[in-house]
Each structure stands twice: as structure tokens, then as C-alpha cells.
Write a protein that holds these residues in place. Structure first.
Motif, PDB file in Angstrom:
ATOM      1  N   SER A   1       0.898  -1.185  -0.016  1.00  0.00           N
ATOM      2  CA  SER A   1      -0.174  -0.127   0.069  1.00  0.00           C
ATOM      3  C   SER A   1       0.873   1.170   0.084  1.00  0.00           C
ATOM      4  CB  SER A   1      -0.676   0.099   1.425  1.00  0.00           C
ATOM      5  OG  SER A   1      -1.946  -0.577   1.418  1.00  0.00           O
TER       6      SER A   1
ATOM      7  N   PHE B   1       1.045  14.621  -1.431  1.00  0.00           N
ATOM      8  CA  PHE B   1      -0.094  15.268  -0.831  1.00  0.00           C
ATOM      9  C   PHE B   1      -0.222  16.745  -1.375  1.00  0.00           C
ATOM     10  CE2 PHE B   1       0.115  11.686   2.037  1.00  0.00           C
ATOM     11  CZ  PHE B   1      -1.024  11.651   2.192  1.00  0.00           C
TER      12      PHE B   1
ATOM     13  N   GLU C   1      -3.133   5.907  -8.531  1.00  0.00           N
ATOM     14  CA  GLU C   1      -4.276   5.838  -7.463  1.00  0.00           C
ATOM     15  C   GLU C   1      -4.363   7.284  -6.837  1.00  0.00           C
ATOM     16  OE1 GLU C   1      -3.859   2.171  -4.514  1.00  0.00           O
ATOM     17  OE2 GLU C   1      -3.834   3.979  -3.136  1.00  0.00           O
TER      18      GLU C   1
ATOM     19  N   ASN D   1      -5.966   9.170  -3.896  1.00  0.00           N
ATOM     20  CA  ASN D   1      -6.409   9.318  -2.474  1.00  0.00           C
ATOM     21  C   ASN D   1      -7.271  10.326  -2.184  1.00  0.00           C
ATOM     22  OD1 ASN D   1      -6.102   9.762   0.384  1.00  0.00           O
ATOM     23  ND2 ASN D   1      -4.042   9.648   0.637  1.00  0.00           N
TER      24      ASN D   1
ATOM     25  N   LYS E   1      -9.034   5.664  -4.280  1.00  0.00           N
ATOM     26  CA  LYS E   1      -9.103   5.047  -3.096  1.00  0.00           C
ATOM     27  C   LYS E   1     -10.100   5.973  -2.172  1.00  0.00           C
ATOM     28  CE  LYS E   1      -5.763   3.559   0.474  1.00  0.00           C
ATOM     29  NZ  LYS E   1      -4.347   3.637   0.757  1.00  0.00           N
TER      30      LYS E   1
ATOM     31  N   PHE F   1     -10.803   0.051   1.772  1.00  0.00           N
ATOM     32  CA  PHE F   1     -10.882   1.558   2.030  1.00  0.00           C
ATOM     33  C   PHE F   1      -9.678   2.200   2.270  1.00  0.00           C
ATOM     34  CE2 PHE F   1     -14.974  -0.214   3.004  1.00  0.00           C
ATOM     35  CZ  PHE F   1     -15.927   0.425   1.932  1.00  0.00           C
TER      36      PHE F   1
ATOM     37  N   VAL G   1      -5.451  -6.412   6.552  1.00  0.00           N
ATOM     38  CA  VAL G   1      -4.757  -7.559   5.804  1.00  0.00           C
ATOM     39  C   VAL G   1      -3.488  -8.065   6.880  1.00  0.00           C
ATOM     40  CG1 VAL G   1      -3.655  -8.744   3.979  1.00  0.00           C
ATOM     41  CG2 VAL G   1      -5.797  -7.181   3.681  1.00  0.00           C
TER      42      VAL G   1
ATOM     43  N   CYS H   1      -0.646  -2.949   4.463  1.00  0.00           N
ATOM     44  CA  CYS H   1       0.284  -1.935   4.918  1.00  0.00           C
ATOM     45  C   CYS H   1       0.663  -2.229   6.671  1.00  0.00           C
ATOM     46  CB  CYS H   1      -0.481  -0.598   5.039  1.00  0.00           C
ATOM     47  SG  CYS H   1       0.290   0.920   5.373  1.00  0.00           S
ATOM     48  N   SER H   2      -0.332  -1.820   7.550  1.00  0.00           N
ATOM     49  CA  SER H   2       0.168  -1.993   8.756  1.00  0.00           C
ATOM     50  C   SER H   2       1.101  -3.056   9.311  1.00  0.00           C
ATOM     51  CB  SER H   2      -1.083  -2.172   9.697  1.00  0.00           C
ATOM     52  OG  SER H   2      -1.923  -0.948   9.546  1.00  0.00           O
TER      53      SER H   2
ATOM     54  N   TYR I   1       4.678  -2.707   8.414  1.00  0.00           N
ATOM     55  CA  TYR I   1       5.178  -1.776   9.399  1.00  0.00           C
ATOM     56  C   TYR I   1       5.770  -2.812  10.423  1.00  0.00           C
ATOM     57  CZ  TYR I   1       4.520   2.837   7.493  1.00  0.00           C
ATOM     58  OH  TYR I   1       4.554   3.850   6.710  1.00  0.00           O
TER      59      TYR I   1
HETATM   60  C1  LIG Z   1       1.847   5.198   8.699  1.00  0.00           C
HETATM   61  C2  LIG Z   1       1.000   5.104   7.316  1.00  0.00           C
HETATM   62  C3  LIG Z   1       1.224   5.866   6.655  1.00  0.00           C
HETATM   63  C4  LIG Z   1       0.249   5.978   5.244  1.00  0.00           C
HETATM   64  N1  LIG Z   1       0.270   6.789   4.215  1.00  0.00           N
HETATM   65  C5  LIG Z   1      -0.671   6.589   3.240  1.00  0.00           C
HETATM   66  C6  LIG Z   1      -0.389   7.493   2.202  1.00  0.00           C
HETATM   67  O1  LIG Z   1       0.526   8.332   1.873  1.00  0.00           O
HETATM   68  N2  LIG Z   1      -1.568   7.311   1.131  1.00  0.00           N
HETATM   69  C7  LIG Z   1      -2.651   6.609   1.165  1.00  0.00           C
HETATM   70  O2  LIG Z   1      -3.277   6.458   0.277  1.00  0.00           O
HETATM   71  N3  LIG Z   1      -2.812   5.737   2.367  1.00  0.00           N
HETATM   72  C8  LIG Z   1      -1.758   5.799   3.360  1.00  0.00           C
HETATM   73  N4  LIG Z   1      -1.891   5.055   4.286  1.00  0.00           N
HETATM   74  C9  LIG Z   1      -2.972   4.028   4.378  1.00  0.00           C
HETATM   75  C10 LIG Z   1      -2.727   2.598   3.926  1.00  0.00           C
HETATM   76  O3  LIG Z   1      -2.044   2.735   2.659  1.00  0.00           O
HETATM   77  C11 LIG Z   1      -3.742   1.730   3.951  1.00  0.00           C
HETATM   78  O4  LIG Z   1      -4.890   1.936   3.190  1.00  0.00           O
HETATM   79  C12 LIG Z   1      -4.347   1.597   5.465  1.00  0.00           C
HETATM   80  O5  LIG Z   1      -3.089   1.654   6.371  1.00  0.00           O
HETATM   81  C13 LIG Z   1      -5.082   0.384   5.463  1.00  0.00           C
HETATM   82  O6  LIG Z   1      -4.421  -0.730   5.498  1.00  0.00           O
HETATM   83  P1  LIG Z   1      -3.787  -1.625   6.468  1.00  0.00           P
HETATM   84  O7  LIG Z   1      -4.998  -2.149   7.376  1.00  0.00           O
HETATM   85  O8  LIG Z   1      -3.061  -2.767   5.730  1.00  0.00           O
HETATM   86  O9  LIG Z   1      -2.804  -0.905   7.307  1.00  0.00           O
HETATM   87  C14 LIG Z   1      -1.038   4.976   5.366  1.00  0.00           C
HETATM   88  C15 LIG Z   1      -1.051   4.047   6.656  1.00  0.00           C
HETATM   89  C16 LIG Z   1      -0.162   4.160   7.441  1.00  0.00           C
HETATM   90  C17 LIG Z   1      -0.324   3.305   8.633  1.00  0.00           C
END
Ligand SMILES: Cc1cc2nc3c(=O)[nH]c(=O)nc-3n(C[C@H](O)[C@H](O)[C@H](O)COP(=O)(O)O)c2cc1C
Length: 325
Positions: free
Chosen positions: A20, A48, A127, A129, A166, A192, A244, A264-265, A268
Motif C-alpha cells: 500500500s 499530498f 491511485e 487518494n 482510494k 478503503f 490484512v 500496510c500495517s 510496518y
Molecule cells: C503510517 C501510514 C502511512 C500511510 N500513508 C498513506 C499515504 O500516503 N497514502 C495513502 O493513500 N494511504 C496511506 N496510508 C493508508 C494505507 O495505505 C492503508 O490503506 C491503510 O493503512 C489500511 O491498510 P492496513 O490495514 O493494511 O494498514 C498510510 C497508512 C499508514 C499506517
């Protein structure tokens, strides 16, 4: 050997797992690790519009050089964009998986320029956002929705590469929104985004940021909408995002009808290399179940394909929990 290939936004991905948009995708080294770990595509950290404008604005307010404000504003904007374009170019030359930049659009028309440049830099898709927080009580739902539709039309008229929107989950009728996006030529939706949310620290009596990371349980409300959207607007590409945390979570979204799954999460927490683990568990499950291809089971449990679609509609606890004291 099972085949994880999937189609998303008209692109063929070697795996449905996408890293992500986030800090995990903001430089070339991280992108290379994502590819080596088996990701099917990467979505770059969002550019952004708000951040660039804020940064440019705060620099130009120093006031040391009267008359230099416009120059600083323009320089900062083009510098941020240049760095982003450089990352796209580098990613395109070093990676073989699709590279999907992301821009966050709010109000100004700067993003039209960003989008054109991003397309010219060789991006495979874009994409968007997209989120407008309605803080004006006089803004009707129809007018708020029109902000999204106007932007979808404008972006479609600006570039020719595939576009994914998104979005967040809170619309009066989400399926109507997705259907209208599709009617305007949008290729896919990501369901989402996860937004910055406020929390309150009762000790310091201050507003603090809530945890930005998801939990696996956050997946439940997304699952319903993936299953519904796949059944209702079959031709739009669907990427699931939120909650996920392992291969099993990705399989659930694919069964519900997602074409791709964004992660994503958990990356990390465990490192981007964890994609490898997730991939192996999807492959193992497919072998056990006798599925050779993702298309053999994708959407098998969408709203149309299940024998009891009412299970996706049920929203009140009344019946289930009436026996709980
Ligand atoms: C630290 C962090 C930074 C993120 N930065 C962006 C971003 O720059 N643009 C975006 O569309 N989503 C961003 N997201 C959202 C993620 O892409 C993702 O949609 C969201 O965390 C849900 O997925 P997950 O449950 O796997 O974390 C970010 C999420 C996290 C946790």
C-alpha cells in the motif's frame, strides 16, 4: 505449482498482494525489497497536495526577501514534484512489477499538473487518494458527492493510464458511488483508505492521534462491501485495503471478490519481507483446496454467488444477541 496471477486495473499482476501507499514505498530501496519479497505491485507514498502547499506556504512566509514568495512557492512545489517523478522513473527502470503512484487531491487544480507529469514519467496507473471531510453543515449529501464525481471526470479527462480511486467507507450509498465512478471511466476502487483519527488523552486533557495501524478485526466492514461491489459492479477493479495481517486475510478478500489486496500495517510491524510469508500461505491454501489459479476462487463468496446473500445484508444484532444478557 499454483498460479497467483491476477488482473487489476487492466494490468497483469504476478500476485494479488500489493504494498500500500505509505512510508513503506517512499524510496527505491524499499520498493526493491517489496518486489524481491513477491509483491505483485507497489503503490507509492502519496504526493499530498495539501502538504506541498503548506510547506511552500510556510517557507514563503519567512519574509526575508520581499517579492520572492511566488518564486519560493513555485520552487517548492516543483521540487516536491520533481523528487516524486524521479522516484517513479527510478522505480520504472529497476522494477519489473507495476508501479502505481498516488496523489491526494483536495481543492486546487495543481493535481492536474501532477497527474500529467506522473503519467509522462511512465507510471503504470494512478491511485487517487480521495477524501473530502464535510465540516460544513450546509453542504448537502448530493453536493458532497458531486465533489467526488467532478474530480473523477476531471482526472479521467486529464490522463489515459488506468485510474483507481482510494476512498473511505462513509457514503450514504457506497454502491451508487462506485457505480457512478465506473460510469465516468474510473478503472478501479480501493476499499478503503484508513484515515488519521483523533483521540483524547484524559490525563493531559489534549487531542492526540489515534493509532494509525489497523487490527485484523477492521477487515469485517470492508469484507461486506467488497462482496457487494464485486456482485453489483462486476467490471470495475477492486482492491481491498484494511486489516490484512496474514495470508488468510488476503484469501478472505479474494473469496469476497477483490482482484487485489493491499497490505500496510502488518508490514510496518513485521517488515516488508513478510509478503513472502503471506504469499506462501496463500499458495499452501490454494494447493490444499485444489485451486490452480486465483480466478478459480476469486469472488466465489461474493454477494451473488453465496446461497445466503442475506448474511452480507444483516446489520442488526437483534436476532443473534437477544439471548445474551
Ligand atoms: C503510517 C501510514 C502511512 C500511510 N500513508 C498513506 C499515504 O500516503 N497514502 C495513502 O493513500 N494511504 C496511506 N496510508 C493508508 C494505507 O495505505 C492503508 O490503506 C491503510 O493503512 C489500511 O491498510 P492496513 O490495514 O493494511 O494498514 C498510510 C497508512 C499508514 C499506517
Amino acid at each position: 505449482m499454483v498460479n497467483l496471477t491476477t488482473e487489476y486495473l487492466g494490468l497483469t499482476l504476478k500476485s494479488p498482494l500489493i504494498v500500500s501507499s505509505s512510508g513503506l514505498t517512499d524510496n527505491i530501496d524499499k520498493l526493491l525489497i517489496a518486489e524481491e519479497s513477491g509483491a505483485g505491485a507497489v503503490v507509492l507514498k502519496s504526493l499530498f497536495e495539501e502538504e506541498i502547499n503548506y510547506h511552500a506556504g510556510s517557507l514563503s512566509e519567512t519574509g526575508d526577501y520581499p517579492g520572492a514568495e511566488d518564486y519560493i512557492l513555485q520552487y517548492t512545489k516543483s521540487h516536491s514534484l520533481d523528487n516524486y517523478l524521479k522516484l517513479i522513473g527510478e522505480a520504472k527502470s529497476k522494477l519489473s512489477i507495476p508501479v502505481i503512484p498516488s496523489i491526494n487531491c483536495i481543492s486546487s487544480d495543481d493535481w492536474v499538473n501532477f497527474a500529467r507529469n506522473i503519467e509522462n514519467a511512465g507510471a503504470d496507473a494512478l491511485e487517487i487518494n480521495l477524501f473530502f471531510l464535510p465540516v460544513d453543515k450546509k453542504l448537502s449529501s448530493v453536493n458532497a458527492e458531486n465533489l467526488y464525481f467532478n474530480l473523477a471526470e476531471k482526472i479521467k479527462a486529464t490522463i489515459t493510464i488506468p485510474i483507481a480511486l482510494k476512498i473511505g467507507p462513509r457514503f450514504t450509498n457506497l454502491l451508487y458511488m462506485i457505480d457512478q465512478f465506473y460510469a465516468r471511466g474510473i478503472d478501479g476502487v480501493v476499499l478503503f483508505n484508513r484515515f488519521y483519527e483523533p483521540d483524547i488523552d484524559i490525563n493531559s486533557v489534549r487531542i492526540i492521534p489515534a493509532s494509525v495501524f489497523s487490527a485484523p478485526e477492521d477487515k469485517r466492514y470492508v469484507l461486506r462491501w467488497i462482496a457487494m461491489a464485486d456482485a453489483a459492479i462486476g467490471n470495475i477493479s477492486l482492491a481491498a485495503s484494511t486489516g490484512v495481517h496474514d495470508g488468510g486475510d488476503a484469501i478472505k478478500y479474494l473469496l469476497a471478490g477483490a482482484d487485489a489486496v493491499q497490505v500496510c500495517s502488518i508490514l510496518y510491524k513485521n517488515g516488508v519481507e513478510f509478503i513472502k510469508d503471506m504469499t506462501e500461505s496463500i499458495e499452501r491454501w490454494m494447493s490444499e483446496k485444489g485451486f490452480d489459479n486465483v480466478s478459480d476462487f476469486r469472488g466465489k463468496l461474493n454477494y451473488h454467488n453465496v446461497s445466503e446473500p442475506g448474511k452480507y445484508e444483516r446489520s442488526q444484532f437483534m436476532k443473534y444477541f437477544s439471548s445474551y444478557d
